[in-house]
Design a protein around this motif. Structure first.
Motif, short mmCIF file in Angstrom:
data_model
loop_
_atom_site.label_atom_id
_atom_site.label_comp_id
_atom_site.label_asym_id
_atom_site.label_seq_id
_atom_site.Cartn_x
_atom_site.Cartn_y
_atom_site.Cartn_z
N GLU A 1 -2.63 -12.08 4.00
CA GLU A 1 -2.16 -13.48 3.94
C GLU A 1 -2.25 -14.01 2.51
OE1 GLU A 1 -3.58 -17.85 5.62
OE2 GLU A 1 -4.19 -16.04 6.69
N GLN A 2 -3.36 -13.70 1.83
CA GLN A 2 -3.52 -14.12 0.43
C GLN A 2 -2.50 -13.44 -0.47
OE1 GLN A 2 -7.60 -13.04 -0.25
NE2 GLN A 2 -8.40 -14.99 0.51
N LEU A 3 -2.23 -12.16 -0.19
CA LEU A 3 -1.26 -11.41 -0.99
C LEU A 3 0.13 -12.00 -0.85
CD1 LEU A 3 -1.46 -8.79 -2.76
CD2 LEU A 3 -0.50 -7.58 -0.80
N ARG A 4 0.54 -12.30 0.39
CA ARG A 4 1.87 -12.88 0.61
C ARG A 4 1.97 -14.29 0.02
NH1 ARG A 4 1.66 -9.75 5.60
NH2 ARG A 4 0.34 -11.35 6.53
N ALA A 5 0.89 -15.05 0.11
CA ALA A 5 0.90 -16.42 -0.41
C ALA A 5 1.11 -16.43 -1.92
CB ALA A 5 -0.40 -17.13 -0.05
N LYS A 6 0.57 -15.42 -2.61
CA LYS A 6 0.66 -15.42 -4.07
C LYS A 6 1.89 -14.67 -4.58
CE LYS A 6 -2.14 -14.85 -8.19
NZ LYS A 6 -3.52 -14.67 -8.72
N PHE A 7 2.30 -13.60 -3.86
CA PHE A 7 3.36 -12.74 -4.38
C PHE A 7 4.59 -12.64 -3.49
CE2 PHE A 7 -0.67 -10.99 -6.11
CZ PHE A 7 -0.44 -11.24 -7.46
N GLY A 8 4.64 -13.41 -2.42
CA GLY A 8 5.85 -13.42 -1.60
C GLY A 8 5.72 -12.62 -0.32
N LYS B 1 7.32 -10.11 0.88
CA LYS B 1 7.48 -8.66 0.84
C LYS B 1 6.31 -7.94 0.17
CE LYS B 1 12.56 -8.82 0.72
NZ LYS B 1 13.77 -8.40 -0.03
N ALA B 2 5.29 -8.71 -0.22
CA ALA B 2 4.19 -8.11 -0.97
C ALA B 2 3.43 -7.09 -0.14
CB ALA B 2 3.23 -9.20 -1.46
N ALA B 3 3.20 -7.39 1.14
CA ALA B 3 2.41 -6.48 1.98
C ALA B 3 3.11 -5.14 2.17
CB ALA B 3 2.13 -7.14 3.34
N SER B 4 4.41 -5.19 2.47
CA SER B 4 5.15 -3.94 2.67
C SER B 4 5.28 -3.17 1.35
CB SER B 4 6.53 -4.23 3.26
OG SER B 4 7.28 -5.06 2.39
N SER B 5 5.44 -3.90 0.25
CA SER B 5 5.52 -3.25 -1.06
C SER B 5 4.21 -2.55 -1.39
CB SER B 5 5.84 -4.29 -2.13
OG SER B 5 5.81 -3.72 -3.43
N LEU B 6 3.08 -3.19 -1.06
CA LEU B 6 1.78 -2.58 -1.31
C LEU B 6 1.63 -1.29 -0.51
CD1 LEU B 6 -1.15 -2.70 -2.43
CD2 LEU B 6 -1.74 -4.03 -0.40
N ALA B 7 1.96 -1.34 0.78
CA ALA B 7 1.83 -0.16 1.63
C ALA B 7 2.72 0.98 1.14
CB ALA B 7 2.17 -0.51 3.07
N THR B 8 3.94 0.67 0.73
CA THR B 8 4.86 1.70 0.24
C THR B 8 4.33 2.36 -1.02
OG1 THR B 8 6.76 0.51 1.18
CG2 THR B 8 7.21 2.11 -0.57
N SER B 9 3.79 1.54 -1.95
CA SER B 9 3.26 2.09 -3.20
C SER B 9 2.04 2.98 -2.94
CB SER B 9 2.88 0.95 -4.16
OG SER B 9 4.00 0.20 -4.53
N VAL B 10 1.17 2.52 -2.06
CA VAL B 10 -0.04 3.28 -1.76
C VAL B 10 0.31 4.62 -1.12
CG1 VAL B 10 -2.04 3.34 -0.22
CG2 VAL B 10 -1.62 1.33 -1.63
N ASP B 11 1.20 4.59 -0.12
CA ASP B 11 1.56 5.82 0.58
C ASP B 11 2.26 6.81 -0.35
OD1 ASP B 11 0.49 4.53 2.71
OD2 ASP B 11 2.36 4.21 3.79
N SER B 12 3.11 6.29 -1.23
CA SER B 12 3.82 7.15 -2.17
C SER B 12 2.85 7.82 -3.14
CB SER B 12 4.86 6.33 -2.94
OG SER B 12 5.47 7.09 -3.95
N THR B 13 1.86 7.06 -3.62
CA THR B 13 0.87 7.61 -4.55
C THR B 13 0.02 8.68 -3.87
OG1 THR B 13 0.77 5.57 -5.84
CG2 THR B 13 -1.12 7.05 -5.99
N ILE B 14 -0.36 8.45 -2.63
CA ILE B 14 -1.16 9.43 -1.89
C ILE B 14 -0.40 10.76 -1.81
CG2 ILE B 14 -2.04 10.04 0.40
CD1 ILE B 14 -2.76 7.05 0.74
N ALA B 15 0.86 10.70 -1.42
CA ALA B 15 1.66 11.92 -1.29
C ALA B 15 1.81 12.62 -2.63
CB ALA B 15 3.03 11.58 -0.69
N GLU C 1 5.58 -6.52 -14.07
CA GLU C 1 6.84 -6.43 -13.34
C GLU C 1 6.77 -7.06 -11.95
OE1 GLU C 1 10.10 -3.00 -11.98
OE2 GLU C 1 8.28 -2.46 -13.07
N HIS C 2 5.73 -6.72 -11.18
CA HIS C 2 5.65 -7.18 -9.79
C HIS C 2 4.52 -8.16 -9.53
CE1 HIS C 2 8.63 -4.17 -8.78
NE2 HIS C 2 7.86 -3.23 -9.32
N GLY C 3 3.69 -8.41 -10.54
CA GLY C 3 2.56 -9.31 -10.34
C GLY C 3 1.30 -8.57 -9.93
#
Length: 774
Positions: free
Chosen positions: A673-680, A682-696, A727-729
Motif C-alpha cells: 500500500e505504501q509502495l503504490r501510494a508513493k510510486f503509483g 503499477k509499483a507492486a507488479s513492477s517490483l514483483a517482475t523485477s525481483v523474479d527476473s533477477t532471481i532467474a 528512472e522508476h523511483g
C-alpha cells in the motif's frame, strides 16, 4: 564498557602456593596464549608480571624521534615519538612486557564513554588533534532574522521534527529562534497547546539536554564539558534555592577518589587528583548545608544558596555547551579514533548459560602507541585478557622481542593482521592508519570495475528446465526436528514421515558434512556458493561481473584497496559489514572503520542505501526459491516477506557508524500500500517482475560454475534491498542469498514443507509456486 587501570592480583606466599596459582593461570589462559603464538618459555614470566602489576618496560626503553624519511623501512608512527631501547641488548624471546590500555570500550559505548568518562575526551582530542571550543550557551537569541545561531540549529529542528532543512529554517524564524517552539510548531501545526502537547514539550526539553533557556530568559539547567548543572526550589518556591552539580566519574569509582571543598563563594572539586571544578560562585552558599555523594559512577554536589535566585552559571566565566554541538564533536573525535583503535573478540557466558562472542575495541597507552610500524618488525605486541583470581577480566597488551634489538634501535611491530600477506592489500590496510595519497586506491578500484564489466560482457547463462522431472521415489520423508504439526501436514498430503534418515527417500537436514548417496537431499551444489555473504559476493563477481540488479560488494580480506577506492569515489556511500562469525552487523560510512573491522572477523562490505520509502530504514524483501534436481526453478508466490531495519539518523543522514538494528517484519499488504501510494498503482507488479527476473538471472549465471548434480535440490532465500532509482523511483537490488535452514523454517512450517515436497514429486500447486525463467 570502559576499563581504566589494572586489577590487583593475588599475593604469592611461597613456592608451592606460587606453582598452584601459576597452574590455575596456565589452565585458564593456555588456549589464548597458544592462539597468540606467545612463546611457552615466557609464560611464567608473564604470570609474574601480571600477578604483581609489573610495568617495567620503562626500565628498558626511552622516547625518541621516529625516522620518517622516505628511505626508512619504518612507517610513520602513531605519535610524535618512537620507543627506543635505551640499555643493553634484547635477544629474541628473552623477555615480555606489559603495555597498558588507555581505553577499552565496546562499539555501542564509544560516544557515551567520550562524553561521560572524566578526562577521556580531552585525552582523545590530544591524540587525534581534533579540537572544538564548544563555547557559548546552548540558548538561542530571540531574533526573527537569519543569523549564525539560527543556522546552527537548523539541522537540530530538521532531525527532531522530521522536516527538510528549508522548513526547519522557516520554523526557527517564525519562532523567533526558539528551538522548542520551532519543533512544537512542526509537530502540531501551530495550534493552541493541549495537555498532550505540553507533555510533548516536556519530552523535547528532556531530549535537548533539559535546557530551558531555549525560549528566552535564564536557564535552570545546562552542561559544561566536565559537569552538568540543575537548579530547583527545595520547598516549591518561585526562585531556585538549590544548585545540583553532577560530575561523571566513570565505572569503578568511589568516594575515596573525590575531594570536595566548600567555601561561602567558592567550590573546588577534584577526582583522582585531577581538578574538575575550581572557581568563584555567583553568590554565597550555606556551607554547612552543602553536601556531596557518589552513586552509580556519578558524583552529585548539592549547593544550598544563601539567597534564592536563578544563577546563569556555576563558576564565574564558565563555558556552557550545546548538547547537539557536543554530540557532533564527539562523533568527529570518534571518527578520527579508527586510526588508533584495535579490536579483539572474546567469549562471554550469559545469565542463561549461553555463550556469545563480544568485541572490545581498545587504544594503547602512550608507550604502546609509540611502537612504530614496520614490515620487518622486531617485536610482537598483541592484546591479552587476564582473568584474575577473583574472576575479574583485565585487558593488556603483551610485548616481546622476536629479533635481536640493540641499544638505540626503535621498537617496531607489524600493524597489519597476521593473515594479511599480499603487499598491495597491506598498503590498503595501512591507509586506514597512516593517510597517504589516494590515487593508487582509486586506480585499483577503476581497474577492478573494468574487470567486472569485462566479466559481465562475456557472462554465460545456463538453461533452466521447462518440463517437470518428478523425483521417482518421493514418498518417505525425513525432516530434521520436524514439529508434530509438520508431520501431520505431511501425512495429510500423502507423504510418509520416516523416523530415521536410513528409512527415507528424501532427507531435509542442515548437516552439510553428511552425504547420502542413495537419497535426495536439500544440499544442492549451489548451497556452498550461498553459504556466506562473502562467498556469494566472490561468486557473482567471477561469473556475473557487475549487473544493474546487484548491490556492490567487496571481499575485504582480498579487496581492501578496491573497497577503499570505491568508498573514496562515492563519499556519500555507506556500507554494511558482515561476517559469518560476527555477532552483529555494522553500518558505516567510514571506510577506515570498515578496514579496522577486518581485525575482528568482518569479511564483507555491501553497499547500502536507505529505503526508497523511508530514509531512516532499510527495507529487505524476501522471496523463497526452489531449484529442483533437474534445474526447474520455482518461486513461492503466496508470500513476499518484508523486513525493516531502523537506521539512526543525524542531520537527515545516517549516523556515520552504528550497529544494524534487528529486523522487524512488515505486513506485506501495508508495504505494498505504501509502495503504490508513493510510486503509483503499477509499483507492486513492477517490483514483483523485477525481483523474479533477477532471481532467474542469478541462478542461470551461477549454474554455470556449480551445475546441478541431478540428484539434490535447493531451497534458497533471496533478499532484495529496496533502493532508489532515478528512472522508476525505486529499484530492488539483490542483497543476499542463503540456503533456507531446515530447523528455522521447514521443520516448523506445516504449509511450506508439504508444498515443497509436492513440487519435487512433480505436482506443484500453481497457486503456491510460480515457475521462473521460462
Amino acid at each position: 564498557m570502559a576499563v581504566c587501570g589494572n586489577s590487583e592480583a593475588p599475593s604469592v606466599d611461597d613456592a608451592s602456593s606460587y606453582m598452584l596459582q601459576y597452574g590455575r593461570f596456565e589452565a585458564v589462559h593456555k588456549p589464548q596464549l597458544e592462539a597468540l603464538g606467545f612463546p611457552a618459555h615466557l609464560w611464567q614470566a608473564l604470570y609474574k608480571k601480571l600477578s604483581t602489576d609489573t610495568f617495567d618496560i620503562g626500565d628498558y626503553v626511552a622516547f625518541g624521534k621516529p625516522d620518517n624519511s622516505e628511505s626508512s623501512s619504518v612507517a610513520k608512527g602513531l605519535t610524535e615519538h618512537s620507543l627506543c631501547l635505551s640499555v643493553g641488548q634484547l635477544e629474541a624471546g628473552s623477555n615480555v612486557f606489559l603495555v597498558d590500555h588507555a581505553w577499552t570500550t565496546s562499539i555501542d559505548q564509544i560516544i557515551e564513554n567520550l562524553d561521560r568518562v572524566p578526562g577521556l575526551l580531552e585525552r582523545m582530542e590530544r591524540l587525534t588533534d581534533t579540537y572544538d571550543s564548544l563555547a557559548g550557551s546552548a540558548g538561542m537569541a530571540s531574533t526573527g532574522s537569519l543569523n549564525p545561531e539560527i543556522e546552527a540549529n537548523v539541522s537540530t529542528v530538521a532531525s527532531m521534527a522530521g522536516v527538510s532543512e528549508e522548513r526547519a529554517r522557516e520554523l526557527l524564524v517564525s519562532a523567533n529562534g526558539c528551538l522548542i517552539d520551532a519543533i512544537m510548531a512542526a509537530e502540531d501545526g501551530g495550534k493552541e497547546a493541549t495537555p498532550g502537547q505540553n507533555t510533548l514539550q516536556e519530552q523535547i526539553i528532556q531530549q535537548l539536554g533539559g535546557n530551558e533557556e531555549l525560549g528566552g530568559g535564564k536557564s535552570l539547567q545546562w552542561r559544561t564539558r566536565r559537569y552538568d548543572c540543575a537548579q530547583y526550589a527545595l520547598d516549591g518556591g518561585d526562585q531556585p534555592d538549590v544548585m545540583e552539580v553532577s560530575v561523571p566519574l566513570g565505572p569503578g569509582s568511589s568516594a575515596h577518589d573525590v575531594k570536595c571543598t566548600f567555601g561561602p563563594k567558592h567550590l573546588t572539586v577534584s577526582v583522582r587528583g585531577n581538578c574538575v571544578v575550581d572557581g568563584e560562585l555567583p553568590a554565597e552558599v550555606k556551607v554547612d548545608e552543602c553536601t556531596w555523594a557518589v552513586e552509580g559512577g556519578m558524583l552529585t554536589v548539592t549547593l544550598v544558596k544563601r539567597v534564592a535566585d536563578t544563577w546563569s552559571e556555576l563558576i564565574l566565566g564558565e563555558k556552557h555547551t550545546n548538547p547537539f554541538e557536543l554530540r557532533k564533536h564527539l562523533t568527529r573525535v570518534s571518527g578520527e579514533l579508527w586510526r588508533f583503535f584495535q579490536g579483539y573478540d572474546f567469549m562471554v557466558q550469559g545469565a542463561d548459560q549461553s555463550v556469545v562472542k563480544q568485541t572490545n575495541w581498545y587504544i594503547q597507552d602512550e608507550v604502546g602507541l609509540s611502537v612504530a610500524h614496520s614490515n620487518d618488525p622486531n617485536v610482537c605486541c598483541l592484546p591479552f585478557l587476564y582473568l584474575g583470581a577473583q574472576g575479574q577480566m583485565s585487558p593488556f597488551s603483551i610485548l616481546w622481542p622476536i629479533k635481536q634489538i640493540s641499544s638505540g634501535d626503535a621498537l617496531t611491530r607489524d600493524f597489519c593482521p597476521s593473515w594479511l600477506k599480499d603487499p598491495r592489500q597491506r598498503q590498503g590496510y595501512l591507509q586506514a592508519i597512516f593517510p597517504a595519497p589516494t590515487q593508487p586506491l582509486l586506480d585499483a578500484y577503476l581497474e577492478f570495475t573494468k574487470e567486472l564489466e569485462q566479466t559481465a560482457a562475456r557472462a554465460t547463462r545456463a538453461n533452466l528446465s521447462t518440463t517437470p522431472a518428478p523425483i521417482a521415489q518421493a514418498k518417505r520423508v525425513f525432516v530434521c526436528e520436524a514439529t508434530p504439526q509438520v508431520k501431520e501436514a505431511l501425512a495429510t498430503a500423502g507423504f510418509e514421515v520416516a523416523a530415521t534418515i536410513e528409512e527415507a527417500d528424501i532427507v531435509l537436514n542442515d548437516n552439510t558434512a553428511s552425504t547420502y548417496a542413495d537419497k535426495v537431499t536439500n544440499q544442492h551444489p549451489l548451497n556452498s556458493v550461498f553459504s556466506s555473504t562473502d562467498k556469494t559476493v566472490l561468486a557473482l563477481q567471477s561469473v556475473a561481473g557487475t549487473q544493474d540488479w546487484q548491490s556492490p560488494g567487496f571481499h575485504l580480506p582480498t579487496q581492501l584497496c578496491e573497497f577503499i577506492g570505491a568508498a573514496l569515489m562515492d563519499g556519500n556511500s555507506w556500507w554494511k559489514l558482515s561476517s559469518s562469525q560476527a555477532s552483529y552487523n555494522v553500518v558505516t560510512s567510514s571506510w577506515a572503520a570498515a578496514v579496522r573491522h577486518t581485525d575482528v572477523g568482518y569479511t564483507c562490505a555491501l553497499k547500502c542505501m536507505p529505503s526508497a520509502l523511508a530514509p531512516d530504514q532499510i527495507h529487505l524483501i524476501e522471496r523463497l526459491v526452489l531449484l529442483t534436481p533437474s534445474n526447474r526453478l520455482y518461486i513461492w508466490c503466496q508470500d513476499m516477506w518484508v523486513y525493516s531495519h531502523r537506521i539512526q539518523l543525524r542531520d537527515n543522514k545516517p549516523k556515520p557508524y552504528q550497529t544494524l538494528a534487528p529486523a522487524v517484519e512488515v505486513a506485506e499488504a501495508l508495504f505494498m500500500e505504501q509502495l503504490r501510494a508513493k510510486f503509483g498503482d503499477k509499483a507492486a507488479s513492477s517490483l514483483a517482475t523485477s525481483v523474479d527476473s533477477t532471481i532467474a538471472d542469478t541462478v542461470r549465471l551461477l549454474l554455470g560454475i556449480d551445475s546441478s548434480d541431478g540428484k539434490d535440490f535447493g531451497l534458497f532465500s533471496f533478499q532484495f534491498a529496496l533502493g532508489k532509482s532515478i528512472e522508476h523511483g525505486f529499484a530492488p537490488l539483490l542483497h543476499s542469498v542463503s540456503p533456507v535452514p531446515v530447523r528455522d523454517r521447514l521443520a516448523s512450517s506445516s504449509r511450506l514443507t508439504p508444498a515443497l515436497l509436492s513440487a519435487l514429486a512433480g505436482s506443484p500447486d500453481a497457486e503456491i509456486w510460480k515457475q521462473a525463467g521460462v
